[in-house]
Design a protein around this motif. Structure first.
Motif, PDB file in Angstrom:
ATOM      1  N   GLU A  87       0.927  -1.186  -0.113  1.00 15.13           N
ATOM      2  CA  GLU A  87      -0.162   0.154  -0.031  1.00 15.13           C
ATOM      3  C   GLU A  87       0.842   1.201   0.040  1.00 15.13           C
ATOM      4  O   GLU A  87       1.792   1.365   0.797  1.00 15.13           O
ATOM      5  CB  GLU A  87      -1.028  -0.128   1.159  1.00 15.13           C
ATOM      6  CG  GLU A  87      -1.871   1.256   1.067  1.00 15.13           C
ATOM      7  CD  GLU A  87      -3.068   1.019   2.288  1.00 15.13           C
ATOM      8  OE1 GLU A  87      -3.362   1.962   2.939  1.00 15.13           O
ATOM      9  OE2 GLU A  87      -3.313  -0.145   2.508  1.00 15.13           O
ATOM     10  N   LEU A  88       0.414   2.197  -1.066  1.00 17.62           N
ATOM     11  CA  LEU A  88       1.286   3.401  -0.898  1.00 17.62           C
ATOM     12  C   LEU A  88       0.605   4.571  -0.208  1.00 17.62           C
ATOM     13  O   LEU A  88      -0.743   4.640  -0.163  1.00 17.62           O
ATOM     14  CB  LEU A  88       1.404   3.702  -2.378  1.00 17.62           C
ATOM     15  CG  LEU A  88       2.045   2.884  -3.297  1.00 17.62           C
ATOM     16  CD1 LEU A  88       1.869   3.405  -4.853  1.00 17.62           C
ATOM     17  CD2 LEU A  88       3.542   2.633  -3.322  1.00 17.62           C
ATOM     18  N   GLN A  92       3.371   9.176  -1.445  1.00 15.18           N
ATOM     19  CA  GLN A  92       4.113   8.430  -2.482  1.00 15.18           C
ATOM     20  C   GLN A  92       3.293   8.032  -3.765  1.00 15.18           C
ATOM     21  O   GLN A  92       3.952   8.286  -4.841  1.00 15.18           O
ATOM     22  CB  GLN A  92       4.406   7.095  -1.839  1.00 15.18           C
ATOM     23  CG  GLN A  92       5.333   6.860  -0.893  1.00 15.18           C
ATOM     24  CD  GLN A  92       5.492   5.580  -0.109  1.00 15.18           C
ATOM     25  OE1 GLN A  92       4.551   4.859   0.169  1.00 15.18           O
ATOM     26  NE2 GLN A  92       6.470   5.214   0.601  1.00 15.18           N
ATOM     27  N   LEU A  93       2.004   8.005  -3.785  1.00 13.71           N
ATOM     28  CA  LEU A  93       1.089   7.678  -4.742  1.00 13.71           C
ATOM     29  C   LEU A  93       1.072   8.911  -5.825  1.00 13.71           C
ATOM     30  O   LEU A  93       1.424   8.696  -6.904  1.00 13.71           O
ATOM     31  CB  LEU A  93      -0.281   7.523  -4.333  1.00 13.71           C
ATOM     32  CG  LEU A  93      -1.383   6.668  -5.402  1.00 13.71           C
ATOM     33  CD1 LEU A  93      -0.747   5.567  -6.215  1.00 13.71           C
ATOM     34  CD2 LEU A  93      -2.751   6.781  -4.857  1.00 13.71           C
ATOM     35  N   ARG A  94       0.905  10.145  -5.136  1.00 12.02           N
ATOM     36  CA  ARG A  94       1.416  11.203  -5.916  1.00 12.02           C
ATOM     37  C   ARG A  94       2.453  11.570  -6.659  1.00 12.02           C
ATOM     38  O   ARG A  94       2.653  11.749  -7.822  1.00 12.02           O
ATOM     39  CB  ARG A  94       0.804  12.453  -5.104  1.00 12.02           C
ATOM     40  CG  ARG A  94       0.514  13.941  -5.740  1.00 12.02           C
ATOM     41  CD  ARG A  94      -0.179  14.828  -4.956  1.00 12.02           C
ATOM     42  NE  ARG A  94       0.749  15.047  -3.605  1.00 12.02           N
ATOM     43  CZ  ARG A  94       0.299  14.410  -2.371  1.00 12.02           C
ATOM     44  NH1 ARG A  94      -0.777  13.847  -2.603  1.00 12.02           N
ATOM     45  NH2 ARG A  94       1.022  15.084  -1.151  1.00 12.02           N
ATOM     46  N   GLU A  97       3.108   8.936  -9.661  1.00 11.46           N
ATOM     47  CA  GLU A  97       2.262   9.281 -10.662  1.00 11.46           C
ATOM     48  C   GLU A  97       2.600  10.507 -11.364  1.00 11.46           C
ATOM     49  O   GLU A  97       2.792  10.413 -12.790  1.00 11.46           O
ATOM     50  CB  GLU A  97       0.702   9.408 -10.320  1.00 11.46           C
ATOM     51  CG  GLU A  97      -0.083   8.466 -10.230  1.00 11.46           C
ATOM     52  CD  GLU A  97      -1.537   8.654 -10.251  1.00 11.46           C
ATOM     53  OE1 GLU A  97      -1.814   9.837  -9.739  1.00 11.46           O
ATOM     54  OE2 GLU A  97      -2.503   8.012 -10.613  1.00 11.46           O
ATOM     55  N   VAL A 104      -1.086   4.607 -11.741  1.00 14.54           N
ATOM     56  CA  VAL A 104      -0.245   3.802 -10.437  1.00 14.54           C
ATOM     57  C   VAL A 104      -1.350   3.481  -9.585  1.00 14.54           C
ATOM     58  O   VAL A 104      -2.357   3.996  -8.877  1.00 14.54           O
ATOM     59  CB  VAL A 104       0.493   5.024  -9.753  1.00 14.54           C
ATOM     60  CG1 VAL A 104       1.316   4.131  -8.543  1.00 14.54           C
ATOM     61  CG2 VAL A 104       1.742   5.522 -10.590  1.00 14.54           C
ATOM     62  N   ASP A 106      -1.861   0.337  -6.008  1.00 17.80           N
ATOM     63  CA  ASP A 106      -1.157  -0.385  -5.254  1.00 17.80           C
ATOM     64  C   ASP A 106      -1.983  -1.409  -4.886  1.00 17.80           C
ATOM     65  O   ASP A 106      -3.042  -1.618  -5.407  1.00 17.80           O
ATOM     66  CB  ASP A 106      -0.930   0.420  -3.622  1.00 17.80           C
ATOM     67  CG  ASP A 106      -2.017   0.872  -3.206  1.00 17.80           C
ATOM     68  OD1 ASP A 106      -3.345   0.460  -3.534  1.00 17.80           O
ATOM     69  OD2 ASP A 106      -2.110   1.883  -2.300  1.00 17.80           O
ATOM     70  N   ASN A 109      -5.674  -1.052  -3.743  1.00 18.48           N
ATOM     71  CA  ASN A 109      -6.551  -0.421  -4.671  1.00 18.48           C
ATOM     72  C   ASN A 109      -6.850  -1.665  -5.681  1.00 18.48           C
ATOM     73  O   ASN A 109      -8.064  -1.685  -6.039  1.00 18.48           O
ATOM     74  CB  ASN A 109      -5.776   0.456  -5.569  1.00 18.48           C
ATOM     75  CG  ASN A 109      -6.643   1.453  -6.168  1.00 18.48           C
ATOM     76  OD1 ASN A 109      -7.992   1.170  -6.437  1.00 18.48           O
ATOM     77  ND2 ASN A 109      -6.179   2.557  -6.724  1.00 18.48           N
ATOM     78  N   ARG A 139      -6.655  10.325  -0.315  1.00 16.95           N
ATOM     79  CA  ARG A 139      -5.979  10.460  -1.647  1.00 16.95           C
ATOM     80  C   ARG A 139      -6.618  11.368  -2.540  1.00 16.95           C
ATOM     81  O   ARG A 139      -6.565  11.176  -3.853  1.00 16.95           O
ATOM     82  CB  ARG A 139      -5.837   9.057  -2.256  1.00 16.95           C
ATOM     83  CG  ARG A 139      -4.904   8.069  -1.315  1.00 16.95           C
ATOM     84  CD  ARG A 139      -5.180   6.781  -1.847  1.00 16.95           C
ATOM     85  NE  ARG A 139      -4.024   5.807  -1.187  1.00 16.95           N
ATOM     86  CZ  ARG A 139      -4.260   5.298   0.234  1.00 16.95           C
ATOM     87  NH1 ARG A 139      -5.343   5.642   0.971  1.00 16.95           N
ATOM     88  NH2 ARG A 139      -3.392   4.751   0.581  1.00 16.95           N
ATOM     89  N   ARG A 142      -4.848  13.418  -5.418  1.00 18.11           N
ATOM     90  CA  ARG A 142      -4.410  12.687  -6.718  1.00 18.11           C
ATOM     91  C   ARG A 142      -5.419  12.931  -7.836  1.00 18.11           C
ATOM     92  O   ARG A 142      -5.301  12.991  -8.610  1.00 18.11           O
ATOM     93  CB  ARG A 142      -4.333  11.250  -6.270  1.00 18.11           C
ATOM     94  CG  ARG A 142      -4.042  10.434  -7.533  1.00 18.11           C
ATOM     95  CD  ARG A 142      -4.360   9.117  -6.984  1.00 18.11           C
ATOM     96  NE  ARG A 142      -4.585   7.938  -8.181  1.00 18.11           N
ATOM     97  CZ  ARG A 142      -5.010   6.999  -8.265  1.00 18.11           C
ATOM     98  NH1 ARG A 142      -5.614   6.494  -7.429  1.00 18.11           N
ATOM     99  NH2 ARG A 142      -4.919   6.169  -9.310  1.00 18.11           N
TER     100      ARG A 142
END
Length: 399
Positions: A87-88, A92-94, A97, A104, A106, A109, A139, A142
């Motif tokens: 899991e991000l 990290q996810l932003r 991407e 992107v 994880d 998701n 999130r 994002r």
């Protein structure tokens, strides 16, 4: 509302790490499972990337150099999706991407997406939708900055992503409404469980795709949906079963998985309550899977988390017909997978039959050893039944 359309197949790269808490072998096993999850969601895994790290990079999960390698491969092979096995965080996810300039996902998701495609009843849909909103809430940045990239496909089934629906206040309001709806469903299910009286309750538990629904169909002579895919069924199914002269209730529950998202554990409370309130657990194991021991440990961990680890349990080692093992040809030292053709006597000599819990070896699909399975289940149910109804023991003397 949650969309239930099938995802259009899309190419994806899979990304994992090797750390002091997750060695190279474990990382490979997790990526094998991530590949199965991706295929189940409708994706096409084309390449894997792994990196050895003491701990994940708090900003980009991977190191800068490895992330450059991933970006180069994605651009040169026209890959649209990168899927991470852990899991991000929202940051990290932003950041990932922005760097990779692609979709992107994880592991959490991805699992939520599969649950969304499997949800059929109002209860299951509400449970999945709640978990998705809880995942999306932190999130939202994002979604605000990348709305132009949301083209659908894997990871995009679920709550709509227009600006108004990604507003924090509206998301929180929806979470509140879904919790109220599920609370009502939980009460209804609690009443149903109470109305079942004092009948002994038996719950089928186990890792996802181990054959619980197939076993349920064979034993209860019912028609529970069964498919060779992860999370083929999400809804709890209860059937009345009679073995010899004792009736009891058998429950088929949602399959467990490693790194099960906490959002799902919370939202699927009513399903887990069926396990909590069971008198006997039948822990079904796919013995043909190379990592079945890890699967047992994962299920036991979740059972411990929901205070159900100490219940009377029978270990049901399923799929003995599909078991293969490695043999070495001494002439050319080639290792190959071959059918073991173990007899039941052979299985009963293994360490699996020396566990503290009762064990049985079966093939639910081929109905191998099902008579012994029913006999063992009957014995365990009878123990509980006689404790509950002490004066009924004389009824069973003939058996």
């Amino acid at each position: 509302m949650i969309e239930t359309r099938e995802a259009i197949s899309e190419k994806a790269v899979l990304i994992g790490i090797i750390t002091q808490h997750q060695n190279e072998k474990q990382s490979k096993e997790y990526l094998d499972e991530l590949e199965f999850l991706t295929l189940t969601a409708g994706g096409v895994p084309v390449k894997r990337f792994t990196q050895k790290l003491e701990r994940p990079n708090p900003k980009t999960f991977l190191g800068t150099g490895k992330l450059e390698d991933v970006k180069a491969y994605i651009e040169s092979h026209n890959i649209g999706t990168a899927i991470f096995d852990d899991e991000l965080s929202p940051a990290q996810l932003r950041n990932i991407e922005n760097f990779l300039d692609c979709k992107v996902l994880d592991r959490t998701n991805l699992i939520l997406d599969i649950f969304a495609s499997r949800a059929q009843t109002s209860s299951a849909k509400a449970q999945v939708e709640l978990a998705q909103y809880q995942y999306l809430l932190p999130r939202l940045t994002r979604l605000w900055t990348h709305l132009d990239k949301q083209k659908g496909g894997i990871g995009m089934r679920g709550p709509g992503e227009t600006e108004i629906e990604t507003d924090r206040r509206i998301i929180r309001d929806k979470i509140t409404l879904l919790k109220k709806k599920l609370a009502t469903i939980d009460k209804q299910m609690a009443v149903q469980r109470k109305n079942r009286g004092k009948m002994v309750r038996v719950a089928l538990v186990g890792y996802t795709n181990v054959g619980k629904s197939t076993l349920m169909n064979v034993v209860s002579k019912s028609d529970v949906f069964a498919e060779n895919k992860l999370f083929a069924t999400l809804d709890t199914t209860v059937r009345k079963v009679v073995i010899k002269n004792i009736p009891f209730l058998m429950t088929d529950t949602v399959g467990f998985i490693r790194k099960l998202p906490t959002q799902l554990v919370e939202s699927f409370k009513s399903t887990l309550d069926e396990v909590r309130e069971a008198d006997l657990l039948l822990h079904v194991v796919d013995i043909s899977h190379p990592n079945f021991e890890d699967h047992i440990a994962s299920v036991n961990k979740i059972l411990d988390e929901i205070d159900s680890a100490n219940k009377p349990t029978v270990m049901v080692f399923n799929k003995i017909d599909a078991y293969t093992h490695e043999t070495i040809d001494e002439d050319d030292l080639v290792t190959e997978k071959t059918k073991a053709h173990y007899s039941l006597a052979d299985w009963e000599k293994t360490w699996m039959n020396d566990l503290e819990k009762e064990s049985i070896f079966i093939s639910a699909l081929n109905k191998d050893n099902l008579d012994n399975f029913k006999e063992k289940t009957y014995d365990e149910v009878r123990k509980i039944h006689v404790q509950r109804f002490p004066y009924s023991d004389f009824l069973y003397q003939e058996y």
